[in-house]
Design an enzyme around this catalytic site. Structure first.
Site, mmCIF file in Angstrom:
data_model
loop_
_atom_site.group_PDB
_atom_site.id
_atom_site.type_symbol
_atom_site.label_atom_id
_atom_site.label_comp_id
_atom_site.label_asym_id
_atom_site.label_seq_id
_atom_site.Cartn_x
_atom_site.Cartn_y
_atom_site.Cartn_z
ATOM 1 N N ARG A 81 0.651 -20.881 31.082
ATOM 2 C CA ARG A 81 1.450 -20.704 29.853
ATOM 3 C C ARG A 81 1.860 -19.249 29.698
ATOM 4 O O ARG A 81 2.868 -18.946 29.045
ATOM 5 C CB ARG A 81 0.657 -21.211 28.633
ATOM 6 C CG ARG A 81 1.534 -21.427 27.381
ATOM 7 C CD ARG A 81 0.808 -22.249 26.325
ATOM 8 N NE ARG A 81 1.618 -22.580 25.159
ATOM 9 C CZ ARG A 81 1.453 -22.057 23.939
ATOM 10 N NH1 ARG A 81 0.508 -21.162 23.732
ATOM 11 N NH2 ARG A 81 2.215 -22.429 22.932
ATOM 12 N N VAL A 140 7.848 -21.882 21.658
ATOM 13 C CA VAL A 140 7.192 -22.785 22.596
ATOM 14 C C VAL A 140 6.178 -23.530 21.731
ATOM 15 O O VAL A 140 5.448 -22.922 20.956
ATOM 16 C CB VAL A 140 6.541 -22.037 23.793
ATOM 17 C CG1 VAL A 140 5.694 -20.865 23.380
ATOM 18 C CG2 VAL A 140 5.713 -22.978 24.671
ATOM 19 N N SER A 141 6.198 -24.869 21.807
ATOM 20 C CA SER A 141 5.384 -25.679 20.888
ATOM 21 C C SER A 141 3.888 -25.457 21.081
ATOM 22 O O SER A 141 3.433 -24.998 22.127
ATOM 23 C CB SER A 141 5.693 -27.168 21.075
ATOM 24 O OG SER A 141 7.074 -27.401 21.087
ATOM 25 N N GLN A 142 3.147 -25.837 20.037
ATOM 26 C CA GLN A 142 1.677 -25.724 20.029
ATOM 27 C C GLN A 142 1.078 -26.661 21.088
ATOM 28 O O GLN A 142 1.441 -27.846 21.128
ATOM 29 C CB GLN A 142 1.261 -26.156 18.629
ATOM 30 C CG GLN A 142 -0.153 -25.963 18.288
ATOM 31 C CD GLN A 142 -0.396 -26.420 16.851
ATOM 32 O OE1 GLN A 142 0.537 -26.553 16.044
ATOM 33 N NE2 GLN A 142 -1.653 -26.660 16.544
#
Ligand code: SAH
Length: 210
Positions: free
Chosen positions: A33, A59-61
């Site tokens: 990530r 950027v999503s959780q």
């Protein structure tokens, strides 16, 4: 704590939250990530939070990504359409889970940067384009699975119609100021069965009113 220790902690956390799909957990282990977030947020890249990626997007959780991907019930032979490519992080996870990913991102710059990151990580089983994902990708349809990272007011009909029979669409529904929910749409012949998977917060899916 080193990035790899942080990553392990995040994966254990996902397991505690009910992510039991081992292929999915190993995809989280394989995708760095740190390669998908701006340098200023590197120390937070394995926290379970959304992070800015420019152009007002995030950027999503990780736990939300994991919950949606688990609900998608992906198989290795599947052709998957992804809407809201953003940083390309979820695209990278998908490349480990299915045969081929077709990813659409509204912002050309984000799509270009995401594509570069994925190639740099030797992820090649994807095709991406800049455009309005609410229209789907008719030239490549039908898809076994469709996932949207951006919320719509309602299930976009054009998207649902690009599912294979038995196919699944997962997307967040609800306006920016409302509590949003994740919805699972299953195509059964010409019918669409809709199931509510619970509340969540996402950025809006920009849709042309035409
Ligand atoms: N999956 C992404 C999350 C990105 S956030 C990641 O892992 O980084 C949602 C993304 O949806 C944003 O990048 C936004 O630009 C995009 N988006 C919003 N409306 C869209 C639309 N109609 N078509 C395609 N992408 C859209």
């Amino acid at each position: 704590m080193t990035p790899s220790t942080r990553k392990i902690r995040l994966i254990l956390d996902l397991r505690r939250r009910g992510i039991t799909n081992t292929d999915l957990l190993s995809a989280f282990e394989r995708v760095p990530r740190e390669d998908f977030v701006p340098d200023a947020f590197l120390d937070q890249c394995y926290e379970d939070i959304a992070l800015p990626i420019g152009y007002g997007q995030t950027v999503s959780q990780p736990s939300v990504v994991a919950t949606m991907l688990q609900a998608l019930e992906i198989e290795s032979g599947h052709k998957v359409l992804e809407i809201g490519m953003g940083s390309g992080y979820q695209t990278a996870l998908l490349t480990y889970l299915c045969r081929r990913v077709y990813a659409i991102e509204l912002h050309k710059e984000l799509q270009r940067e995401a594509e570069k990151r994925l190639y740099a990580l030797n992820r090649n089983n994807f095709t991406s384009m800049a455009g309005d994902g609410s229209l789907g990708w008719p030239q490549q349809a039908p898809f076994a699975r469709i996932i949207s990272a951006a919320a719509a007011d309602d299930v976009p009909r054009k998207l649902a119609e690009q599912l294979d029979d038995g196919g699944i669409l997962i997307l967040p529904i609800g306006g920016e100021k409302e509590i949003q929910k994740i919805v699972k749409v299953v195509r059964v012949g010409d019918e669409f069965e809709i199931e509510d998977l619970g509340p969540v917060r996402f950025v809006p899916l920009v849709q042309n009113s035409s």
